[in-house]
Design an enzyme around this catalytic site. Structure first.
Site, PDB file in Angstrom:
ATOM      1  N   GLY A  12       0.823  -1.213   0.000  1.00  0.00           N
ATOM      2  CA  GLY A  12       0.000   0.000   0.000  1.00  0.00           C
ATOM      3  C   GLY A  12       0.850   1.251   0.000  1.00  0.00           C
ATOM      4  N   ALA A  13       1.919   1.243  -0.808  1.00  0.00           N
ATOM      5  CA  ALA A  13       2.943   2.293  -0.727  1.00  0.00           C
ATOM      6  C   ALA A  13       2.726   3.445  -1.703  1.00  0.00           C
ATOM      7  CB  ALA A  13       4.332   1.675  -0.959  1.00  0.00           C
ATOM      8  N   VAL A  64      -2.817  -7.573  -2.418  1.00  0.00           N
ATOM      9  CA  VAL A  64      -2.389  -8.385  -1.269  1.00  0.00           C
ATOM     10  C   VAL A  64      -3.415  -9.441  -0.858  1.00  0.00           C
ATOM     11  CG1 VAL A  64      -0.797  -6.652  -0.332  1.00  0.00           C
ATOM     12  CG2 VAL A  64      -3.181  -6.693   0.460  1.00  0.00           C
ATOM     13  N   ASN A  90       1.001  -2.589   5.291  1.00  0.00           N
ATOM     14  CA  ASN A  90       0.272  -1.330   5.469  1.00  0.00           C
ATOM     15  C   ASN A  90      -1.018  -1.264   4.646  1.00  0.00           C
ATOM     16  OD1 ASN A  90       0.096   1.827   5.805  1.00  0.00           O
ATOM     17  ND2 ASN A  90       0.174   1.443   3.594  1.00  0.00           N
ATOM     18  N   TYR A 156     -14.174  -3.332   9.562  1.00  0.00           N
ATOM     19  CA  TYR A 156     -12.872  -2.662   9.714  1.00  0.00           C
ATOM     20  C   TYR A 156     -12.238  -2.913  11.087  1.00  0.00           C
ATOM     21  CZ  TYR A 156      -9.282   0.972   9.540  1.00  0.00           C
ATOM     22  OH  TYR A 156      -8.080   1.647   9.570  1.00  0.00           O
ATOM     23  N   LYS A 160      -8.836  -5.239  12.098  1.00  0.00           N
ATOM     24  CA  LYS A 160      -7.639  -4.705  12.765  1.00  0.00           C
ATOM     25  C   LYS A 160      -7.388  -5.431  14.102  1.00  0.00           C
ATOM     26  CE  LYS A 160      -6.551  -1.636   9.636  1.00  0.00           C
ATOM     27  NZ  LYS A 160      -5.295  -1.719   8.864  1.00  0.00           N
ATOM     28  N   ILE A 189      -4.823  10.029  11.340  1.00  0.00           N
ATOM     29  CA  ILE A 189      -3.643  10.459  10.584  1.00  0.00           C
ATOM     30  C   ILE A 189      -4.132  11.160   9.317  1.00  0.00           C
ATOM     31  CG2 ILE A 189      -1.478   9.730   9.513  1.00  0.00           C
ATOM     32  CD1 ILE A 189      -1.697   9.111  12.580  1.00  0.00           C
TER      33      ILE A 189
HETATM   34  N1  LIG Z   1      -5.340   7.414   8.052  1.00  0.00           N
HETATM   35  C1  LIG Z   1      -5.670   7.052   9.281  1.00  0.00           C
HETATM   36  O1  LIG Z   1      -6.134   7.877  10.078  1.00  0.00           O
HETATM   37  C2  LIG Z   1      -5.454   5.638   9.748  1.00  0.00           C
HETATM   38  C3  LIG Z   1      -5.751   5.349  11.094  1.00  0.00           C
HETATM   39  C4  LIG Z   1      -5.556   4.045  11.549  1.00  0.00           C
HETATM   40  C5  LIG Z   1      -5.067   3.068  10.707  1.00  0.00           C
HETATM   41  N2  LIG Z   1      -4.783   3.381   9.403  1.00  0.00           N
HETATM   42  C6  LIG Z   1      -4.269   2.281   8.555  1.00  0.00           C
HETATM   43  O2  LIG Z   1      -3.086   2.694   7.896  1.00  0.00           O
HETATM   44  C7  LIG Z   1      -2.991   2.041   6.633  1.00  0.00           C
HETATM   45  C8  LIG Z   1      -2.780   3.064   5.544  1.00  0.00           C
HETATM   46  O3  LIG Z   1      -3.820   4.020   5.641  1.00  0.00           O
HETATM   47  P1  LIG Z   1      -3.846   5.358   4.766  1.00  0.00           P
HETATM   48  O4  LIG Z   1      -4.635   6.342   5.544  1.00  0.00           O
HETATM   49  O5  LIG Z   1      -2.482   5.696   4.292  1.00  0.00           O
HETATM   50  O6  LIG Z   1      -4.776   4.838   3.566  1.00  0.00           O
HETATM   51  P2  LIG Z   1      -4.841   5.235   2.034  1.00  0.00           P
HETATM   52  O7  LIG Z   1      -6.191   4.823   1.586  1.00  0.00           O
HETATM   53  O8  LIG Z   1      -4.409   6.646   1.825  1.00  0.00           O
HETATM   54  O9  LIG Z   1      -3.724   4.271   1.370  1.00  0.00           O
HETATM   55  C9  LIG Z   1      -3.879   2.875   1.336  1.00  0.00           C
HETATM   56  C10 LIG Z   1      -3.096   2.314   0.162  1.00  0.00           C
HETATM   57  O10 LIG Z   1      -3.309   0.880   0.144  1.00  0.00           O
HETATM   58  C11 LIG Z   1      -3.522   0.492  -1.190  1.00  0.00           C
HETATM   59  N3  LIG Z   1      -4.293  -0.760  -1.261  1.00  0.00           N
HETATM   60  C12 LIG Z   1      -5.626  -0.919  -1.041  1.00  0.00           C
HETATM   61  N4  LIG Z   1      -5.982  -2.182  -1.268  1.00  0.00           N
HETATM   62  C13 LIG Z   1      -4.853  -2.845  -1.629  1.00  0.00           C
HETATM   63  C14 LIG Z   1      -4.590  -4.186  -2.011  1.00  0.00           C
HETATM   64  N5  LIG Z   1      -5.569  -5.088  -2.062  1.00  0.00           N
HETATM   65  N6  LIG Z   1      -3.320  -4.537  -2.323  1.00  0.00           N
HETATM   66  C15 LIG Z   1      -2.319  -3.615  -2.281  1.00  0.00           C
HETATM   67  N7  LIG Z   1      -2.514  -2.329  -1.949  1.00  0.00           N
HETATM   68  C16 LIG Z   1      -3.771  -1.944  -1.629  1.00  0.00           C
HETATM   69  C17 LIG Z   1      -4.292   1.662  -1.812  1.00  0.00           C
HETATM   70  O11 LIG Z   1      -4.249   1.629  -3.228  1.00  0.00           O
HETATM   71  C18 LIG Z   1      -3.581   2.858  -1.191  1.00  0.00           C
HETATM   72  O12 LIG Z   1      -2.484   3.296  -1.974  1.00  0.00           O
HETATM   73  C19 LIG Z   1      -4.282   1.222   6.465  1.00  0.00           C
HETATM   74  O13 LIG Z   1      -4.049  -0.110   6.818  1.00  0.00           O
HETATM   75  C20 LIG Z   1      -5.227   1.882   7.458  1.00  0.00           C
HETATM   76  O14 LIG Z   1      -6.228   1.002   7.911  1.00  0.00           O
HETATM   77  C21 LIG Z   1      -4.967   4.637   8.905  1.00  0.00           C
END
Ligand SMILES: NC(=O)c1ccc[n+]([C@@H]2O[C@H](COP(=O)([O-])OP(=O)(O)OC[C@H]3O[C@@H](n4cnc5c(N)ncnc54)[C@H](O)[C@@H]3O)[C@@H](O)[C@H]2O)c1
Length: 249
Positions: A12-13, A64, A90, A156, A160, A189
């Site tokens: 997820g980079a 993934v 991630n 969700y 987690k 975040i």
């Molecule tokens: N942003 C927040 O406040 C927050 C809070 C708690 C946890 N998180 C966790 O942090 C992680 C990243 O969150 P973010 O806010 O950067 O999200 P985001 O949606 O900005 O980025 C997630 C990335 O994962 C990729 N992705 C989605 N499905 C995929 C798959 N099947 N295979 C490969 N890649 C895939 C997407 O294309 C995207 O680039 C997630 O696991 C999320 O649950 C985020």
């Protein structure tokens, strides 16, 4: 530089937290494999932009949730680098809704990507890490796994919470091979995932956080890099909160 020459796979980079983690490893001169399910050309652009540092940065598109695609990706990593030192799980999705509105298909999608995706990557990476008798796995969980969450569809938080359970289980099973397995649990975040909040919700969330602000992707990356470093050598099975003090457990 503690990560110079190490091989790190970040899922997820393409954006948000995953991109910040990939950039942080690149700045440390690690070799970084950027995984995402987005358009391949976009992922290549992101990886190319990081190629100004000493390590190699390569794009590997894979979903993934698909074990065949994950296995193919990880064997490509092994072929190219002959090792894998760090895996950061991630990739994740969130769906909004409630028990009344959620569909079975939505439930399956969230569990498949968040939980099974993490499992698929851990399983493929563990094969290499067990052989090399070393490795660091960091799973990106969420505060929702500990507290539940009122706004996300019911899959969700459970996905987690299960990631936290998987982290602890693998921490026990892989310890004998010198592999540390830890997690981070972010909250609020500033990424595209949180950009969908209304202004009202945003203000309420900031008000509820003792540090009175949202977190930045770089701050989650800092926690991930710590857990992936030798400085965290005696830490395994830990889920590190990155939440501005919202939950102190
Ligand atoms: N942003 C927040 O406040 C927050 C809070 C708690 C946890 N998180 C966790 O942090 C992680 C990243 O969150 P973010 O806010 O950067 O999200 P985001 O949606 O900005 O980025 C997630 C990335 O994962 C990729 N992705 C989605 N499905 C995929 C798959 N099947 N295979 C490969 N890649 C895939 C997407 O294309 C995207 O680039 C997630 O696991 C999320 O649950 C985020």
């Amino acid at each position: 530089m503690p990560f110079k020459g190490r091989v790190a796979l970040v899922t997820g980079a393409q954006r948000g937290i995953g991109k910040a983690v990939a950039e942080a490893f690149a700045r440390e001169d690690a070799h970084v494999i950027l995984n995402d399910v987005c358009q391949e050309e976009d992922l290549v652009k992101t990886a190319t932009a990081l190629s100004t540092y000493a390590g190699q940065c390569v794009a590997m598109r894979a979903d993934v949730s698909r074990s065949d695609q994950v296995r193919a990706m990880v064997s490509q990593v092994e072929k190219r680098f002959q090792r894998l030192d760090i895996l950061v799980n991630n990739a994740g999705i969130i769906r909004r809704g409630s028990i009344e509105t959620v569909t079975e298909a939505q439930w399956d999608q969230v569990i498949d990507i968040n939980l099974k995706g993490t499992f698929n990557c851990c399983k493929a990476a563990a094969d290499i890490m067990i052989k090399q008798r070393s490795g660091k796995i960091v799973n990106v969980s969420s505060i929702a796994g500990k507290t539940g969450d009122i706004t996300s569809a019911p899959g969700y938080g459970p996905s987690k919470a299960a990631i936290d359970g998987l982290t602890k289980t693998l921490a026990r099973q892989l310890a004998a091979y010198g592999i540390n397995v830890n997690g981070v649990a972010p909250h609020a975040i500033e990424t595209d995932m949180s950009a969908e909040w209304s202004e009202e919700k945003r203000k309420a969330i900031i008000e509820s956080i003792p540090l009175k602000r949202l977190g930045q992707p770089q701050e989650v990356a800092d926690a991930v890099l710590f857990l992936a470093s030798d400085k965290a050598g005696f830490i395994t099975g830990e889920i590190l909160d990155v939440n501005g003090g919202f939950l102190m457990d």
